[in-house]
Design a protein around this motif. Structure first.
Motif, PDB file in Angstrom:
ATOM      1  N   UNK A 255       0.843  -1.195   0.000  1.00 41.54           N
ATOM      2  CA  UNK A 255       0.000   0.000   0.000  1.00 41.54           C
ATOM      3  C   UNK A 255       0.876   1.243   0.000  1.00 41.54           C
ATOM      4  N   UNK A 256       0.537   2.205  -0.866  1.00 43.72           N
ATOM      5  CA  UNK A 256       1.391   3.368  -1.080  1.00 43.72           C
ATOM      6  C   UNK A 256       1.081   4.547  -0.162  1.00 43.72           C
ATOM      7  N   UNK A 257      -0.180   4.691   0.246  1.00 42.92           N
ATOM      8  CA  UNK A 257      -0.566   5.896   0.979  1.00 42.92           C
ATOM      9  C   UNK A 257      -0.826   5.572   2.438  1.00 42.92           C
ATOM     10  N   UNK A 258      -1.391   6.532   3.158  1.00 41.94           N
ATOM     11  CA  UNK A 258      -1.624   6.362   4.583  1.00 41.94           C
ATOM     12  C   UNK A 258      -2.466   5.123   4.857  1.00 41.94           C
ATOM     13  N   UNK A 259      -2.139   4.429   5.939  1.00 41.17           N
ATOM     14  CA  UNK A 259      -2.814   3.172   6.228  1.00 41.17           C
ATOM     15  C   UNK A 259      -4.171   3.360   6.895  1.00 41.17           C
ATOM     16  N   UNK A 260      -4.644   4.609   7.019  1.00 41.80           N
ATOM     17  CA  UNK A 260      -6.014   4.806   7.482  1.00 41.80           C
ATOM     18  C   UNK A 260      -7.010   4.696   6.338  1.00 41.80           C
ATOM     19  N   UNK A 261      -6.506   4.536   5.107  1.00 39.05           N
ATOM     20  CA  UNK A 261      -7.365   4.352   3.937  1.00 39.05           C
ATOM     21  C   UNK A 261      -7.227   2.903   3.477  1.00 39.05           C
ATOM     22  N   UNK A 262      -8.163   2.073   3.891  1.00 35.60           N
ATOM     23  CA  UNK A 262      -8.123   0.663   3.541  1.00 35.60           C
ATOM     24  C   UNK A 262      -9.108   0.392   2.411  1.00 35.60           C
ATOM     25  N   UNK A 263      -8.895  -0.689   1.683  1.00 36.56           N
ATOM     26  CA  UNK A 263      -9.803  -0.988   0.593  1.00 36.56           C
ATOM     27  C   UNK A 263      -9.862  -2.456   0.213  1.00 36.56           C
ATOM     28  N   UNK A 264      -8.789  -3.210   0.493  1.00 36.97           N
ATOM     29  CA  UNK A 264      -8.753  -4.613   0.116  1.00 36.97           C
ATOM     30  C   UNK A 264      -9.680  -5.429   1.004  1.00 36.97           C
ATOM     31  N   UNK A 265     -10.463  -6.308   0.379  1.00 33.58           N
ATOM     32  CA  UNK A 265     -11.326  -7.234   1.110  1.00 33.58           C
ATOM     33  C   UNK A 265     -11.144  -8.638   0.554  1.00 33.58           C
ATOM     34  N   UNK A 266     -11.186  -9.624   1.463  1.00 31.53           N
ATOM     35  CA  UNK A 266     -10.951 -11.027   1.126  1.00 31.53           C
ATOM     36  C   UNK A 266     -12.215 -11.827   1.413  1.00 31.53           C
ATOM     37  N   UNK A 267     -12.558 -12.730   0.502  1.00 32.76           N
ATOM     38  CA  UNK A 267     -13.753 -13.555   0.671  1.00 32.76           C
ATOM     39  C   UNK A 267     -13.414 -14.830   1.430  1.00 32.76           C
ATOM     40  N   UNK A 268     -14.228 -15.121   2.449  1.00 30.30           N
ATOM     41  CA  UNK A 268     -14.055 -16.363   3.212  1.00 30.30           C
ATOM     42  C   UNK A 268     -15.403 -16.758   3.814  1.00 30.30           C
ATOM     43  N   UNK A 269     -15.789 -17.984   3.581  1.00 29.76           N
ATOM     44  CA  UNK A 269     -17.030 -18.526   4.143  1.00 29.76           C
ATOM     45  C   UNK A 269     -18.241 -17.659   3.807  1.00 29.76           C
TER      46      UNK A 269
END
Length: 372
Positions: A255-269
Protein backbone atom coordinates in the motif's frame (compact mmCIF):
# COMPACT_ATOMS: atom_id res chain seq x y z
CA UNK A 1 8.09 -15.50 -22.49
CA UNK A 2 6.40 -12.23 -21.53
CA UNK A 3 3.63 -12.46 -24.13
CA UNK A 4 1.30 -14.46 -21.92
CA UNK A 5 1.65 -12.13 -18.97
CA UNK A 6 1.00 -9.22 -21.29
CA UNK A 7 -2.35 -10.63 -22.17
CA UNK A 8 -2.07 -12.88 -25.20
CA UNK A 9 -3.95 -10.56 -27.52
CA UNK A 10 -5.90 -7.34 -27.54
CA UNK A 11 -5.94 -5.17 -24.42
CA UNK A 12 -9.12 -3.86 -22.83
CA UNK A 13 -11.58 -1.70 -24.67
CA UNK A 14 -10.83 1.99 -24.06
CA UNK A 15 -12.79 3.65 -21.26
CA UNK A 16 -12.79 7.05 -19.58
CA UNK A 17 -9.96 7.98 -17.23
CA UNK A 18 -11.42 7.37 -13.78
CA UNK A 19 -9.14 9.80 -11.97
CA UNK A 20 -10.43 12.63 -14.18
CA UNK A 21 -14.01 11.36 -13.94
CA UNK A 22 -13.79 11.31 -10.14
CA UNK A 23 -12.64 14.91 -10.04
CA UNK A 24 -15.74 15.90 -12.02
CA UNK A 25 -18.17 13.79 -10.00
CA UNK A 26 -16.72 14.78 -6.63
CA UNK A 27 -16.90 18.52 -7.31
CA UNK A 28 -19.83 18.93 -9.71
CA UNK A 29 -23.24 19.20 -8.05
CA UNK A 30 -25.10 17.88 -11.09
CA UNK A 31 -22.58 15.26 -12.22
CA UNK A 32 -23.81 11.78 -11.19
CA UNK A 33 -21.57 8.73 -11.21
CA UNK A 34 -22.13 7.02 -14.60
CA UNK A 35 -24.34 3.93 -14.35
CA UNK A 36 -21.63 1.57 -15.65
CA UNK A 37 -19.68 2.07 -12.42
CA UNK A 38 -22.63 1.31 -10.11
CA UNK A 39 -21.98 -2.39 -9.73
CA UNK A 40 -22.22 -3.02 -5.99
CA UNK A 41 -25.34 -3.57 -3.88
CA UNK A 42 -24.39 -2.74 -0.27
CA UNK A 43 -27.40 -4.65 1.12
CA UNK A 44 -26.69 -7.92 -0.70
CA UNK A 45 -23.60 -9.13 1.18
CA UNK A 46 -22.10 -9.39 4.61
CA UNK A 47 -18.90 -7.49 5.43
CA UNK A 48 -17.24 -8.41 8.71
CA UNK A 49 -16.43 -5.48 11.00
CA UNK A 50 -12.92 -4.23 10.29
CA UNK A 51 -12.10 -3.92 14.01
CA UNK A 52 -12.82 -7.59 14.78
CA UNK A 53 -9.29 -8.84 15.40
CA UNK A 54 -10.51 -12.44 15.62
CA UNK A 55 -11.40 -12.23 11.93
CA UNK A 56 -8.14 -10.66 10.74
CA UNK A 57 -6.00 -12.42 8.15
CA UNK A 58 -2.90 -14.07 9.68
CA UNK A 59 0.33 -12.17 10.26
CA UNK A 60 3.57 -14.03 9.50
CA UNK A 61 6.96 -12.89 10.82
CA UNK A 62 9.71 -13.43 8.26
CA UNK A 63 12.43 -13.21 10.92
CA UNK A 64 10.84 -16.18 12.70
CA UNK A 65 10.89 -18.12 9.43
CA UNK A 66 14.63 -17.49 9.14
CA UNK A 67 15.41 -18.29 12.79
CA UNK A 68 16.17 -22.04 13.21
CA UNK A 69 14.59 -22.01 16.68
CA UNK A 70 11.22 -20.70 15.46
CA UNK A 71 11.22 -21.63 11.78
CA UNK A 72 9.32 -24.91 12.11
CA UNK A 73 6.40 -23.45 14.06
CA UNK A 74 6.21 -20.31 11.88
CA UNK A 75 6.29 -22.48 8.73
CA UNK A 76 3.31 -24.38 10.10
CA UNK A 77 1.47 -21.10 10.69
CA UNK A 78 2.37 -20.02 7.16
CA UNK A 79 1.07 -23.26 5.66
CA UNK A 80 -2.17 -22.90 7.61
CA UNK A 81 -2.60 -19.30 6.45
CA UNK A 82 -2.09 -20.29 2.80
CA UNK A 83 -4.57 -23.15 3.07
CA UNK A 84 -7.37 -21.56 5.11
CA UNK A 85 -7.12 -17.92 4.03
CA UNK A 86 -4.97 -17.77 0.90
CA UNK A 87 -3.72 -14.46 2.32
CA UNK A 88 -1.36 -13.27 5.02
CA UNK A 89 0.53 -10.15 6.04
CA UNK A 90 4.30 -10.41 6.15
CA UNK A 91 6.24 -8.34 8.68
CA UNK A 92 9.99 -7.99 9.25
CA UNK A 93 10.48 -8.97 5.60
CA UNK A 94 13.88 -7.33 5.12
CA UNK A 95 13.18 -5.33 1.95
CA UNK A 96 15.09 -2.09 2.65
CA UNK A 97 13.00 0.85 3.84
CA UNK A 98 14.74 3.12 1.33
CA UNK A 99 13.76 0.88 -1.59
CA UNK A 100 10.11 0.92 -0.53
CA UNK A 101 10.13 4.67 0.18
CA UNK A 102 11.58 5.44 -3.25
CA UNK A 103 8.94 3.33 -4.98
CA UNK A 104 6.11 4.97 -3.04
CA UNK A 105 7.41 8.45 -3.79
CA UNK A 106 7.71 7.84 -7.52
CA UNK A 107 4.41 5.98 -7.91
CA UNK A 108 2.53 8.75 -6.12
CA UNK A 109 4.45 11.27 -8.24
CA UNK A 110 3.36 9.53 -11.44
CA UNK A 111 -0.34 9.72 -10.57
CA UNK A 112 -0.07 13.38 -9.52
CA UNK A 113 0.93 14.35 -13.05
CA UNK A 114 -1.58 15.88 -15.47
CA UNK A 115 -3.58 13.36 -17.49
CA UNK A 116 -1.75 14.19 -20.72
CA UNK A 117 1.60 13.37 -19.10
CA UNK A 118 0.33 10.00 -17.86
CA UNK A 119 -1.08 9.23 -21.30
CA UNK A 120 2.48 9.16 -22.66
CA UNK A 121 2.51 5.64 -21.16
CA UNK A 122 -0.97 4.71 -22.40
CA UNK A 123 -1.86 1.16 -23.42
CA UNK A 124 -1.58 0.39 -27.12
CA UNK A 125 -3.43 -2.05 -29.33
CA UNK A 126 -0.74 -4.73 -29.14
CA UNK A 127 -0.30 -4.96 -25.37
CA UNK A 128 -2.01 -4.97 -22.01
CA UNK A 129 0.94 -3.08 -20.55
CA UNK A 130 0.81 0.64 -19.90
CA UNK A 131 -1.52 3.16 -18.33
CA UNK A 132 -5.23 2.50 -18.68
CA UNK A 133 -7.64 -0.25 -17.68
CA UNK A 134 -7.89 -4.03 -17.78
CA UNK A 135 -10.57 -6.67 -18.32
CA UNK A 136 -12.99 -4.44 -20.24
CA UNK A 137 -14.33 -6.79 -22.92
CA UNK A 138 -17.74 -5.36 -23.83
CA UNK A 139 -19.43 -1.99 -24.23
CA UNK A 140 -22.09 -2.65 -21.60
CA UNK A 141 -20.24 -4.43 -18.76
CA UNK A 142 -19.86 -2.82 -15.36
CA UNK A 143 -16.60 -0.93 -14.81
CA UNK A 144 -14.16 -0.61 -11.93
CA UNK A 145 -13.57 2.76 -10.23
CA UNK A 146 -9.79 2.73 -10.79
CA UNK A 147 -6.95 3.39 -13.20
CA UNK A 148 -3.84 1.26 -13.46
CA UNK A 149 -0.30 1.15 -14.77
CA UNK A 150 0.81 -2.37 -15.67
CA UNK A 151 4.43 -3.23 -16.48
CA UNK A 152 6.49 -6.36 -17.06
CA UNK A 153 9.36 -5.65 -14.65
CA UNK A 154 11.48 -8.82 -14.75
CA UNK A 155 13.41 -10.31 -16.47
CA UNK A 156 14.89 -7.07 -17.72
CA UNK A 157 15.06 -8.29 -21.32
CA UNK A 158 11.26 -8.74 -21.27
CA UNK A 159 10.57 -5.09 -20.50
CA UNK A 160 8.79 -2.92 -23.06
CA UNK A 161 10.12 0.53 -22.28
CA UNK A 162 7.40 2.24 -24.32
CA UNK A 163 5.23 1.98 -21.24
CA UNK A 164 7.75 2.89 -18.54
CA UNK A 165 7.28 6.45 -17.24
CA UNK A 166 10.19 8.85 -17.63
CA UNK A 167 8.69 11.15 -15.00
CA UNK A 168 9.45 11.24 -12.16
CA UNK A 169 13.01 10.90 -13.42
CA UNK A 170 13.87 8.24 -10.82
CA UNK A 171 10.76 6.09 -11.52
CA UNK A 172 12.52 3.43 -13.58
CA UNK A 173 15.37 2.98 -11.11
CA UNK A 174 12.93 2.78 -8.20
CA UNK A 175 10.84 0.07 -9.87
CA UNK A 176 13.96 -1.86 -10.86
CA UNK A 177 15.35 -1.91 -7.33
CA UNK A 178 12.02 -2.73 -5.76
CA UNK A 179 11.17 -5.56 -8.14
CA UNK A 180 14.56 -7.19 -7.57
CA UNK A 181 14.37 -7.00 -3.76
CA UNK A 182 10.73 -8.08 -3.52
CA UNK A 183 11.27 -11.02 -5.88
CA UNK A 184 14.17 -12.32 -3.80
CA UNK A 185 11.78 -12.29 -0.85
CA UNK A 186 9.07 -14.10 -2.83
CA UNK A 187 11.38 -16.96 -3.77
CA UNK A 188 12.40 -17.41 -0.13
CA UNK A 189 8.74 -17.43 0.86
CA UNK A 190 7.97 -20.19 -1.64
CA UNK A 191 10.54 -22.44 0.05
CA UNK A 192 8.99 -21.86 3.47
CA UNK A 193 5.48 -22.32 2.08
CA UNK A 194 6.41 -25.71 0.65
CA UNK A 195 7.82 -26.77 4.02
CA UNK A 196 4.66 -25.48 5.71
CA UNK A 197 2.51 -28.01 3.87
CA UNK A 198 4.83 -30.96 4.29
CA UNK A 199 7.24 -30.79 1.35
CA UNK A 200 10.22 -30.39 3.67
CA UNK A 201 13.68 -31.52 2.66
CA UNK A 202 14.46 -35.06 3.69
CA UNK A 203 17.13 -37.69 3.04
CA UNK A 204 15.11 -39.33 0.27
CA UNK A 205 14.42 -36.15 -1.64
CA UNK A 206 16.71 -33.33 -0.46
CA UNK A 207 15.44 -30.87 -3.08
CA UNK A 208 11.69 -31.34 -2.55
CA UNK A 209 10.97 -27.90 -1.12
CA UNK A 210 13.06 -26.23 -3.82
CA UNK A 211 11.02 -27.68 -6.69
CA UNK A 212 8.21 -25.24 -5.98
CA UNK A 213 10.67 -22.37 -6.32
CA UNK A 214 11.81 -23.81 -9.63
CA UNK A 215 8.35 -23.38 -11.14
CA UNK A 216 8.73 -19.59 -10.82
CA UNK A 217 12.49 -18.96 -10.73
CA UNK A 218 13.64 -16.60 -13.48
CA UNK A 219 10.18 -16.26 -14.99
CA UNK A 220 8.04 -13.19 -15.71
CA UNK A 221 7.16 -10.75 -12.95
CA UNK A 222 4.57 -8.08 -13.62
CA UNK A 223 3.66 -5.05 -11.52
CA UNK A 224 0.22 -3.49 -11.50
CA UNK A 225 -0.04 -0.10 -9.81
CA UNK A 226 -3.65 0.73 -8.93
CA UNK A 227 -5.05 4.21 -8.38
CA UNK A 228 -8.43 4.26 -6.61
CA UNK A 229 -9.94 7.78 -6.58
CA UNK A 230 -12.46 8.71 -3.88
CA UNK A 231 -16.14 8.64 -4.76
CA UNK A 232 -18.08 11.09 -2.63
CA UNK A 233 -21.48 10.34 -4.15
CA UNK A 234 -21.55 6.55 -4.26
CA UNK A 235 -18.60 4.93 -2.47
CA UNK A 236 -20.89 2.12 -1.31
CA UNK A 237 -22.06 1.42 -4.88
CA UNK A 238 -18.77 1.32 -6.83
CA UNK A 239 -15.90 -1.16 -6.76
CA UNK A 240 -12.25 -0.33 -7.29
CA UNK A 241 -11.54 -3.88 -8.41
CA UNK A 242 -14.17 -6.55 -9.05
CA UNK A 243 -14.04 -9.88 -7.18
CA UNK A 244 -11.35 -12.07 -8.71
CA UNK A 245 -8.48 -14.42 -8.10
CA UNK A 246 -4.95 -13.80 -9.39
CA UNK A 247 -3.78 -16.05 -12.26
CA UNK A 248 -0.12 -16.16 -11.20
CA UNK A 249 1.68 -17.96 -8.40
CA UNK A 250 2.39 -15.47 -5.64
CA UNK A 251 1.38 -11.79 -5.29
CA UNK A 252 3.05 -9.24 -3.02
CA UNK A 253 0.89 -6.15 -2.42
CA UNK A 254 2.23 -2.89 -1.03
CA UNK A 255 0.00 0.00 0.00
CA UNK A 256 1.39 3.37 -1.08
CA UNK A 257 -0.57 5.90 0.98
CA UNK A 258 -1.62 6.36 4.58
CA UNK A 259 -2.81 3.17 6.23
CA UNK A 260 -6.01 4.81 7.48
CA UNK A 261 -7.36 4.35 3.94
CA UNK A 262 -8.12 0.66 3.54
CA UNK A 263 -9.80 -0.99 0.59
CA UNK A 264 -8.75 -4.61 0.12
CA UNK A 265 -11.33 -7.23 1.11
CA UNK A 266 -10.95 -11.03 1.13
CA UNK A 267 -13.75 -13.55 0.67
CA UNK A 268 -14.06 -16.36 3.21
CA UNK A 269 -17.03 -18.53 4.14
CA UNK A 270 -19.42 -16.38 2.13
CA UNK A 271 -18.40 -13.12 3.82
CA UNK A 272 -16.03 -10.26 3.00
CA UNK A 273 -13.19 -9.54 5.42
CA UNK A 274 -11.49 -6.12 5.27
CA UNK A 275 -7.69 -6.26 5.36
CA UNK A 276 -6.17 -3.76 7.77
CA UNK A 277 -2.80 -3.35 6.07
CA UNK A 278 -0.04 -3.01 8.68
CA UNK A 279 2.47 -0.22 8.26
CA UNK A 280 5.52 -1.54 6.43
CA UNK A 281 4.03 -4.99 5.80
CA UNK A 282 3.38 -6.84 2.57
CA UNK A 283 -0.03 -8.35 1.97
CA UNK A 284 0.74 -11.68 0.27
CA UNK A 285 -1.72 -13.91 -1.51
CA UNK A 286 -1.79 -17.24 -3.31
CA UNK A 287 -2.65 -17.20 -7.02
CA UNK A 288 -4.34 -19.77 -9.24
CA UNK A 289 -1.09 -21.29 -10.50
CA UNK A 290 0.08 -21.95 -6.95
CA UNK A 291 -3.22 -23.58 -5.99
CA UNK A 292 -2.92 -25.92 -8.96
CA UNK A 293 0.72 -26.96 -8.47
CA UNK A 294 0.07 -27.50 -4.74
CA UNK A 295 -2.93 -29.76 -5.49
CA UNK A 296 -5.09 -27.41 -3.41
CA UNK A 297 -2.82 -27.24 -0.36
CA UNK A 298 -2.67 -23.50 -1.04
CA UNK A 299 -5.91 -21.67 -1.85
CA UNK A 300 -6.36 -18.92 -4.43
CA UNK A 301 -9.06 -16.78 -2.83
CA UNK A 302 -11.42 -14.19 -4.26
CA UNK A 303 -10.64 -10.62 -3.28
CA UNK A 304 -11.76 -7.15 -4.30
CA UNK A 305 -11.09 -3.45 -3.64
CA UNK A 306 -13.66 -1.02 -2.28
CA UNK A 307 -13.57 2.77 -2.41
CA UNK A 308 -13.27 5.52 0.20
CA UNK A 309 -15.71 8.44 -0.11
CA UNK A 310 -13.14 11.22 0.38
CA UNK A 311 -9.61 9.79 0.13
CA UNK A 312 -7.60 8.22 -2.67
CA UNK A 313 -5.82 4.89 -2.31
CA UNK A 314 -2.80 3.64 -4.27
CA UNK A 315 -1.33 0.14 -4.19
CA UNK A 316 1.27 -1.85 -6.11
CA UNK A 317 0.90 -5.59 -6.74
CA UNK A 318 3.93 -7.63 -7.84
CA UNK A 319 2.92 -10.84 -9.64
CA UNK A 320 5.18 -13.88 -10.00
CA UNK A 321 4.27 -16.06 -12.99
CA UNK A 322 5.36 -19.57 -13.96
CA UNK A 323 6.79 -20.23 -17.42
CA UNK A 324 4.02 -19.69 -19.97
CA UNK A 325 5.20 -22.80 -21.87
CA UNK A 326 4.78 -24.98 -18.81
CA UNK A 327 2.14 -27.69 -18.65
CA UNK A 328 0.57 -26.65 -15.36
CA UNK A 329 -0.55 -29.37 -12.98
CA UNK A 330 0.05 -30.62 -9.41
CA UNK A 331 3.67 -31.25 -8.42
CA UNK A 332 4.09 -34.85 -7.20
CA UNK A 333 5.93 -33.57 -4.10
CA UNK A 334 2.84 -31.61 -3.05
CA UNK A 335 0.31 -34.42 -3.50
CA UNK A 336 0.10 -35.84 0.01
CA UNK A 337 0.24 -39.58 0.59
CA UNK A 338 -3.22 -41.07 0.36
CA UNK A 339 -4.61 -38.04 -1.44
CA UNK A 340 -5.63 -38.03 -5.08
CA UNK A 341 -4.66 -35.59 -7.81
CA UNK A 342 -7.40 -32.97 -7.71
CA UNK A 343 -6.45 -30.77 -10.68
CA UNK A 344 -5.93 -31.51 -14.34
CA UNK A 345 -2.90 -30.49 -16.37
CA UNK A 346 -3.19 -27.72 -18.94
CA UNK A 347 -0.95 -25.36 -20.85
CA UNK A 348 -0.39 -22.27 -18.73
CA UNK A 349 -0.32 -20.23 -21.92
CA UNK A 350 -3.90 -21.28 -22.67
CA UNK A 351 -4.91 -20.60 -19.08
CA UNK A 352 -3.58 -17.02 -19.24
CA UNK A 353 -5.15 -16.44 -22.62
CA UNK A 354 -8.55 -17.24 -21.11
CA UNK A 355 -7.89 -15.13 -18.03
CA UNK A 356 -6.79 -11.95 -19.79
CA UNK A 357 -9.42 -11.97 -22.52
CA UNK A 358 -12.43 -12.20 -20.19
CA UNK A 359 -13.90 -9.98 -17.52
CA UNK A 360 -13.00 -10.69 -13.91
CA UNK A 361 -15.29 -13.47 -12.67
CA UNK A 362 -14.34 -14.77 -9.24
CA UNK A 363 -13.01 -18.36 -9.15
CA UNK A 364 -14.72 -19.52 -12.33
CA UNK A 365 -11.52 -20.22 -14.28
CA UNK A 366 -9.60 -21.97 -11.51
CA UNK A 367 -12.62 -24.18 -10.80
CA UNK A 368 -12.46 -25.41 -14.39
CA UNK A 369 -9.12 -27.07 -13.56
CA UNK A 370 -10.64 -29.35 -10.93
CA UNK A 371 -11.13 -32.99 -11.81
CA UNK A 372 -14.09 -33.61 -9.50
Amino acid sequence: MADAARGMGSPSLPVANVQALAETCNTGVDEPVPWRYLSKDPTAEEVVAADDSACAIPVIDFRKLLDPESSSSECARLGSACHHWGFFQLINHGVPDEVIANLKKDVVGFFKQPLEAKKECAQQADSLEGYGQAFVVSEDQKLDWADMLYLIVQPRESRDMRFWPTRPASFRDSVDSYSMEASKLAYQLLEFMAKGVGAADDDDDPAASLRLQGVFQGQVRGMRVNYYPPCRQAADRVLGLSPHTDPNGLTLLLQMNDHDVQGLQVSKDGRWFPVQALDGAFVVNVGDALEIVSNGAFKSVEHRAVIHPTKERISAALFHFPDQDRMLGPLPELVKKGDRVRYGTRSYQDFLKQYFTAKLDGRKLIESFKLE
